[in-house]
Design a protein around this motif. Structure first.
Motif, mmCIF file in Angstrom:
data_model
loop_
_atom_site.group_PDB
_atom_site.id
_atom_site.type_symbol
_atom_site.label_atom_id
_atom_site.label_comp_id
_atom_site.label_asym_id
_atom_site.label_seq_id
_atom_site.Cartn_x
_atom_site.Cartn_y
_atom_site.Cartn_z
ATOM 1 N N LEU A 147 -87.276 13.307 86.456
ATOM 2 C CA LEU A 147 -86.913 12.325 85.438
ATOM 3 C C LEU A 147 -86.116 12.987 84.315
ATOM 4 O O LEU A 147 -86.598 13.917 83.686
ATOM 5 C CB LEU A 147 -88.190 11.685 84.881
ATOM 6 C CG LEU A 147 -89.018 10.928 85.923
ATOM 7 C CD1 LEU A 147 -90.374 10.569 85.374
ATOM 8 C CD2 LEU A 147 -88.285 9.695 86.412
ATOM 9 N N ALA A 148 -84.899 12.510 84.100
ATOM 10 C CA ALA A 148 -84.088 12.997 82.985
ATOM 11 C C ALA A 148 -83.492 11.790 82.277
ATOM 12 O O ALA A 148 -82.920 10.905 82.913
ATOM 13 C CB ALA A 148 -82.988 13.918 83.499
ATOM 14 N N ALA A 149 -83.656 11.751 80.986
ATOM 15 C CA ALA A 149 -83.303 10.536 80.261
ATOM 16 C C ALA A 149 -81.826 10.426 79.919
ATOM 17 O O ALA A 149 -81.319 9.346 79.667
ATOM 18 C CB ALA A 149 -84.125 10.451 78.987
ATOM 19 N N GLY A 150 -81.134 11.539 79.940
ATOM 20 C CA GLY A 150 -79.711 11.474 79.593
ATOM 21 C C GLY A 150 -79.519 11.153 78.111
ATOM 22 O O GLY A 150 -80.392 11.401 77.278
ATOM 23 N N ALA A 220 -86.140 5.043 77.164
ATOM 24 C CA ALA A 220 -85.870 5.999 78.242
ATOM 25 C C ALA A 220 -86.684 7.272 78.040
ATOM 26 O O ALA A 220 -87.292 7.796 78.985
ATOM 27 C CB ALA A 220 -84.373 6.318 78.300
ATOM 28 N N GLY A 221 -86.702 7.762 76.821
ATOM 29 C CA GLY A 221 -87.467 8.974 76.534
ATOM 30 C C GLY A 221 -88.944 8.770 76.799
ATOM 31 O O GLY A 221 -89.622 9.649 77.350
ATOM 32 N N ALA A 222 -89.451 7.590 76.416
ATOM 33 C CA ALA A 222 -90.876 7.301 76.630
ATOM 34 C C ALA A 222 -91.203 7.271 78.122
ATOM 35 O O ALA A 222 -92.235 7.799 78.557
ATOM 36 C CB ALA A 222 -91.237 5.958 75.981
ATOM 37 N N VAL A 223 -90.314 6.670 78.912
ATOM 38 C CA VAL A 223 -90.545 6.594 80.364
ATOM 39 C C VAL A 223 -90.571 8.006 80.954
ATOM 40 O O VAL A 223 -91.447 8.353 81.750
ATOM 41 C CB VAL A 223 -89.452 5.733 81.044
ATOM 42 C CG1 VAL A 223 -89.495 5.906 82.562
ATOM 43 C CG2 VAL A 223 -89.616 4.265 80.661
ATOM 44 N N VAL A 224 -89.617 8.831 80.551
ATOM 45 C CA VAL A 224 -89.544 10.199 81.080
ATOM 46 C C VAL A 224 -90.811 10.972 80.701
ATOM 47 O O VAL A 224 -91.454 11.588 81.548
ATOM 48 C CB VAL A 224 -88.288 10.916 80.542
ATOM 49 C CG1 VAL A 224 -88.331 12.407 80.897
ATOM 50 C CG2 VAL A 224 -87.034 10.268 81.108
ATOM 51 N N ASP A 225 -91.183 10.891 79.420
ATOM 52 C CA ASP A 225 -92.357 11.636 78.965
ATOM 53 C C ASP A 225 -93.636 11.163 79.649
ATOM 54 O O ASP A 225 -94.437 11.973 80.129
ATOM 55 C CB ASP A 225 -92.536 11.483 77.437
ATOM 56 C CG ASP A 225 -91.422 12.200 76.677
ATOM 57 O OD1 ASP A 225 -90.616 12.889 77.344
ATOM 58 O OD2 ASP A 225 -91.361 12.055 75.442
ATOM 59 N N ALA A 226 -93.816 9.836 79.684
ATOM 60 C CA ALA A 226 -95.046 9.302 80.278
ATOM 61 C C ALA A 226 -95.097 9.629 81.767
ATOM 62 O O ALA A 226 -96.140 10.017 82.305
ATOM 63 C CB ALA A 226 -95.126 7.792 80.049
ATOM 64 N N ARG A 250 -93.402 9.011 89.959
ATOM 65 C CA ARG A 250 -92.003 9.371 89.700
ATOM 66 C C ARG A 250 -91.068 8.243 90.116
ATOM 67 O O ARG A 250 -90.114 7.910 89.416
ATOM 68 C CB ARG A 250 -91.629 10.632 90.463
ATOM 69 C CG ARG A 250 -92.161 11.890 89.846
ATOM 70 C CD ARG A 250 -91.411 13.098 90.449
ATOM 71 N NE ARG A 250 -92.069 14.340 90.089
ATOM 72 C CZ ARG A 250 -92.007 14.898 88.885
ATOM 73 N NH1 ARG A 250 -91.305 14.310 87.930
ATOM 74 N NH2 ARG A 250 -92.643 16.017 88.636
ATOM 75 N N GLU A 251 -91.337 7.670 91.275
ATOM 76 C CA GLU A 251 -90.429 6.624 91.743
ATOM 77 C C GLU A 251 -90.444 5.431 90.798
ATOM 78 O O GLU A 251 -89.402 4.889 90.435
ATOM 79 C CB GLU A 251 -90.799 6.175 93.159
ATOM 80 C CG GLU A 251 -89.953 4.972 93.593
ATOM 81 C CD GLU A 251 -90.001 4.702 95.082
ATOM 82 O OE1 GLU A 251 -91.106 4.605 95.616
ATOM 83 O OE2 GLU A 251 -88.919 4.563 95.676
ATOM 84 N N ILE A 252 -91.627 5.035 90.381
ATOM 85 C CA ILE A 252 -91.721 3.878 89.493
ATOM 86 C C ILE A 252 -91.050 4.173 88.155
ATOM 87 O O ILE A 252 -90.299 3.369 87.623
ATOM 88 C CB ILE A 252 -93.196 3.479 89.311
ATOM 89 C CG1 ILE A 252 -93.653 2.785 90.580
ATOM 90 C CG2 ILE A 252 -93.374 2.567 88.098
ATOM 91 C CD1 ILE A 252 -95.132 2.699 90.716
ATOM 92 N N CYS A 253 -91.286 5.378 87.653
ATOM 93 C CA CYS A 253 -90.664 5.723 86.374
ATOM 94 C C CYS A 253 -89.150 5.822 86.522
ATOM 95 O O CYS A 253 -88.403 5.448 85.610
ATOM 96 C CB CYS A 253 -91.254 7.017 85.832
ATOM 97 S SG CYS A 253 -92.947 6.749 85.253
#
Lengths: 878, 99
Positions: A147-150, A220-226, A250-253
């Motif tokens: 996961l990378a938020a860009g 996006a950052g929250a999704v990556v972190d969580a 990982r897939e869901i995030c």
């Protein structure tokens, strides 16, 4: 259970799930907890980890393994109700949410390669074969699910906007999963999608996301972190099974990330437009399901997980898959032609033409084998000496039943009706059951269907039965024993069974009968159901046969009394063996102690079969013992009327039965019960020549004319394949190795364009002569240095003395020294003529004085399976 | 001349018998008297007796493996060859015995 505060309750339990508390059971548990307002906490007393019972992810992170002791603590207004329900669920239903332990697959290796591939000098990679099959296509390399938020993560809008963005994304992804669920009828796929829906609604995940946004992170950052937080927690689990659930998070995030990101900032989904092999480090189940099945020919994974959801799906969809190729995505370039051999755990990049050719020839051999098997599957199974054995199928649903009859089942030997009763809150109605039974009876087309009434109890608890908890459920109130307390449920089922009997040949069977009283009571219930239907004017078979499973040892010793009341019996070897040996069949560590080939168990079976035979009662066998082909000689020796096995084994069982001698099998069994150990019985099974009815040494199926084989390797492989297709070897690779081991001493090319490869090996199941005539002569290392255009293979069993066949082989070897005989063989261009020519000359040579020996060595009239020639020949052999 | 012979190959399925056939055929065509014992998958066949051996002028042992009861041939002129040679060049093998 009660503690100091009236609102705080707790209890302790031991985890009964063999795979630990993984995503699917945890999602059921979270469903229960979420029905209540009280806070519910789960604590693992082994490792001290604690988590929210309302969050699947949090529970998984508590890392509960099989037999871990755990504490549930519930606090709040409705804590009493919540605690009671959680406790009931954990004790009664949770154990039923598990699935069988994953098979331990072994990584492929160079030694395991067949010669044809070894000699091609291949460059190939080895991995763990996960889902069988061979597939080829262009490599499609997937990026990792890391996961990378860009950019989006770095410049958050207001928390309010980010929160809205996150909620929209959660709704969109959840809707997508829900709509796939609606469209999808497959049980495996639905279960996995449901687990994903549960993660999306997971209280723990939502809390982590919300907290991060409140702290000023972007969506996006929250999704990556969580995502990374939970993936990290799962990755610490001691259970490989749970670690593999990281992929799902990982897939869901990743999907959430795509929704909350700027369009174009995430890579677009990949569309397949031709045969493709997907290569990835890890693969999410939704990623897999999104590919066009038409073009998805194989999967190669870097991760070693064999029980990830994607791999479970690959198995259920029949997509060849190999896992555990370290750095998989760097081994291949996009567009490389890749071949995935998931039978051997092998991936070949830029597949050379020789390897293509090998696999194409292997596919053809497989098709020939299937064609031979299908001839057997559609006919009754009859031993070479004329004993008929019905081969039925064990099924759990109407779909299974249709599949079984398509595989050649002679009947349904065991319909496990309890599967209609599981995973629901009320028992199925009479009409609901009738619809299923009628479908199965319709598929049977007049063949018998044995419906076993519901067999539940401690091991398969049903929530609506409210069975008492037992310390030892397998020795408790299960099968026929629990019917007395649930008479109406039984009678509803019996009425449905009886009504189905109007449409075909139905028999009804009671599970777990241990006494005459139970049998009488069950019969009485059938009579009551009959009178209820009569009162209604409904039709049924008034003479419906009533039978019982023989699975409790006490029943085996009152067969006279039972036979006076019942019409038929079926031996349930799974339970009978666990009760006989006092071994829990779930305990893998004790498996050796409950070997069904233990002479004591065979003696019990023999006593049952002999007595029922004398009483003239029909007796079958269901249970795993019946499905294992190597047990077949013992089962034929028992003189059973029927065996019932998993549908896919039926064709091979029928073929194997056709080549057995029932008389030889009876002798074998008589010897087996006098053995001391299962190992001795196994040795008898391998070494006994008598159980195999003699087959012709040569028939037209073993002759190949105009072979396109290009070298010695291919020629030998082609002859081995012919033996395999004819069911004369169970292990073609070992047979091939045995022939080459002999070639290694010195080549068997005799000169004159002729080679005589040969071997004596236990990979041979019937002595055989193979003939191969080559279109183009091949190098063989012959005595005269010249290439070979005709090959004669002599394959000999490594079991027992077989004087006559050896005499034929030695005679043939001598005749091949005769130039005119060789010239005759070379000149014949018809398979049947070749067989009869060799047969006639051999018979004349082996027993010139005895007219009766004509046709002795071969079967002149080609490949008829049950032809009279073979029978005659068999007599001569004796 | 009177010849005795033994043939024995590793698996005892094919070459033992091919070599025996070649030796028998060739010896007869050359006007010799020959008796060939085979030691193959069926065990010893056409076993040479003490008398057979004592009456013979020479023995051919065409074998790839240890000959069973080799001591029988201690007192007689013996030629040892691989089985393949008896198949490929039976005439030459018999000539060795005469030479």
């Amino acid at each position: 259970m009660n503690s100091e505060s009236s609102n705080l309750r707790e209890f302790v339990f031991d985890c009964g799930l063999r795979n630990g508390l993984h995503a699917r059971p945890a999602s059921h548990l979270a469903d229960v907890a979420n029905r209540y307002g009280a806070e519910c906490q789960l604590k693992n007393l082994r490792n001290g980890l604690e988590g929210d019972l309302k969050s699947v992810l949090a529970m998984i992170a508590v890392d509960v393994r099989a037999a871990d002791r755990c504490r549930v603590r519930v606090e709040g207004e409705d804590s009493e109700a919540a605690c009671n329900e959680l406790r009931r669920f954990i004790e009664q239903e949770l154990p039923g949410c598990d699935e069988p332990l994953a098979q331990v697959a072994i990584k492929g290796n160079a030694e395991g390669l067949p010669r044809g591939l070894r000699s091609a000098g291949l460059q190939c990679h080895f991995g763990i074969p996960v889902s069988r099959g061979v597939g080829r296509g262009k490599a499609v390399i997937l990026g990792s699910l890391a996961l990378a938020a860009g950019q989006a993560a770095e410049s958050p809008d207001s928390p309010e906007e980010e929160r809205n963005r996150l909620h929209r994304a959660l709704t969109q992804v959840r809707d997508r999963v829900q709509s796939s669920l609606v469209q999808n009828a497959d049980i495996t796929q639905r279960a996995i999608l449901q687990a994903h829906a549960a993660i999306l609604g997971d209280a723990g995940l939502r809390r982590e996301l919300e907290e991060r946004i409140a702290l000023g992170r972007s969506a996006a950052g929250a999704v990556v972190d969580a995502g990374n937080h939970f993936a990290g927690l799962l990755n610490q689990s001691g259970s490989a099974y749970i670690r593999e659930r990281t992929v799902d998070v990982r897939e869901i995030c990743a999907q959430l990330l795509e929704e909350v990101s700027e369009p174009g900032s995430q890579p677009p989904p990949i569309e397949l437009d031709g045969p493709a092999v997907v290569v990835a480090d890890i693969l999410g189940p939704q990623q897999l399901l999104a590919f066009d099945r038409k073009w998805l020919k194989g999967i190669v994974l870097g991760s070693a997980g064999t029980t990830s959801h994607a791999m479970i799906l690959a198995r259920s969809l029949g997509i060849p898959a190999v896992a555990g190729l370290a750095d998989a995505t760097r081994l291949f370039a996009p567009g490389d032609e890749i071949l995935v051999d998931a039978n051997r755990g092998l991936v070949i990049p830029r597949c050379p033409a020789e390897a293509w050719r090998f696999y194409e020839r292997e596919r053809q051999a497989y098709c020939r084998r299937e064609a031979v098997l299908s001839r057997f599957s559609m006919a009754p199974a009859v031993t070479a000496d004329g004993r008929v054995l019905e081969i039925g199928a064990n099924v759990s649903s109407a779909v299974d039943a249709r599949h079984a009859f398509a595989n050649g089942a002679d009947g349904i030997g065991l319909f496990r009706t309890e599967f209609l009763f599981l995973h629901r809150s009320t028992p199925p109605s009479e009409d609901e059951q009738l619809a299923v039974y009628e479908t199965a009876v319709g598929a049977a087309g007049g063949r018998p269907v044995i419906l076993r009434t519901v067999d539940v109890g401690g091991d398969k608890p049903l929530p609506y039965l409210e069975l008492p908890l037992e310390r030892n459920p397998f020795l408790g109130c299960r099968g026929v024993r629990m019917y007395a307390g649930h008479e109406e449920m039984l009678r509803t089922q019996l009425r449905a069974v009886l009504r189905a009997s109007a449409a075909g040949m139905v028999k009804v069977m009671a599970p777990m009968v241990s006494s005459l009283d139970e049998a009488l009571w069950f019969k009485h219930q059938v009579a009551l159901a009959k009178s209820e239907l009569l009162a209604r004017g409904a039709g049924f078979d008034t003479a419906i046969p009533i039978g019982a499973m023989i699975e409790v040892p006490s029943a085996a010793f009152i067969l006279g009394a039972l036979s006076a009341e019942l019409d038929f019996f079926s031996i349930g070897t799974n339970d009978l063996s666990q009760y006989f040996f006092a071994v829990d069949r779930e305990n893998a560590g004790l498996a050796e102690l409950s070997d069904v080939r233990h002479p004591g168990f065979l003696a019990l079976l023999k006593q049952i079969a002999d007595e029922l035979g004398m009483l003239g009662k029909w007796v079958g066998m269901c249970g795993e013992m019946a499905g294992e082909a190597r047990n077949l000689p013992l089962l034929v020796g028992l003189g059973l009327n029927e065996i019932s096995a998993v549908a896919s084994e039926i064709p091979a069982l029928k073929e194997k039965a056709a080549h057995l001698s029932a008389a030889g099998c009876r002798k074998l069994l008589a010897e087996a019960v006098r053995c001391g150990t299962a190992t001795e019985v196994d040795r008898l099974l391998c070494g006994s020549a008598e159980v195999q009815a003699p087959r012709p040494l040569l028939d037209a199926g073993l002759v190949t004319l105009n072979s396109a084989s290009r070298d010695k390797d291919e020629a030998i492989r082609e002859m081995v394949d012919a033996l395999y297709a004819a069911g004369r070897t169970d292990d073609p690779q070992r047979l091939e190795d045995a022939i080459w081991a002999r070639e290694a001493v010195y080549a068997t090319g005799l000169g004159f364009g002729l080679a005589v490869p040969h071997c004596k090996s236990d990979a041979v199941s019937a002595n055989s002569i193979g003939v191969l005539k080559l279109k183009h002569a091949v190098e063989w290392g012959s005595l005269d240095g010249k290439p070979v255009s005709m090959v004669i293979l002599l394959a000999m069993r490594d079991a027992g003395p077989d004087g006559f066949h050896m005499q034929v082989f030695s005679r043939l070897a001598r005749m091949l020294m005769d130039e005119s005989f060789r010239a005759r063989l070379m000149s014949i261009a018809d398979r049947h003529e070749l067989v009869s020519q060799i047969g006639e000359e051999l018979n004349a040579a082996v027993a010139p004085a005895d007219e009766g020996q004509a046709n002795g060595a071969t079967q002149p009239q080609g490949s008829g399976v049950h032809g009279t020639d073979e029978v005659k020949w068999a007599r001569i052999q004796g | 001349m009177r010849i005795v012979a033994v043939t024995a190959c590793a698996t005892g399925i094919a070459h033992t018998y091919m070599a025996a056939e070649q030796l028998e055929k060739t010896a007869k065509s050359l006007g010799h008297h020959i008796k060939v014992e085979t030691q193959g998958a069926m065990g010893i066949e056409n076993e040479l007796s003490e008398k057979d051996i004592s009456q013979a002028e020479g023995a051919i042992l065409a074998t790839d493996i240890e000959v069973e009861r080799a001591e029988r041939f201690q007192k007689i002129k013996t030629v040892r060859v691989p089985v393949q040679e008896a198949i490929k060049d039976p005439k030459g093998v018999i000539a060795k015995l005469q030479g």
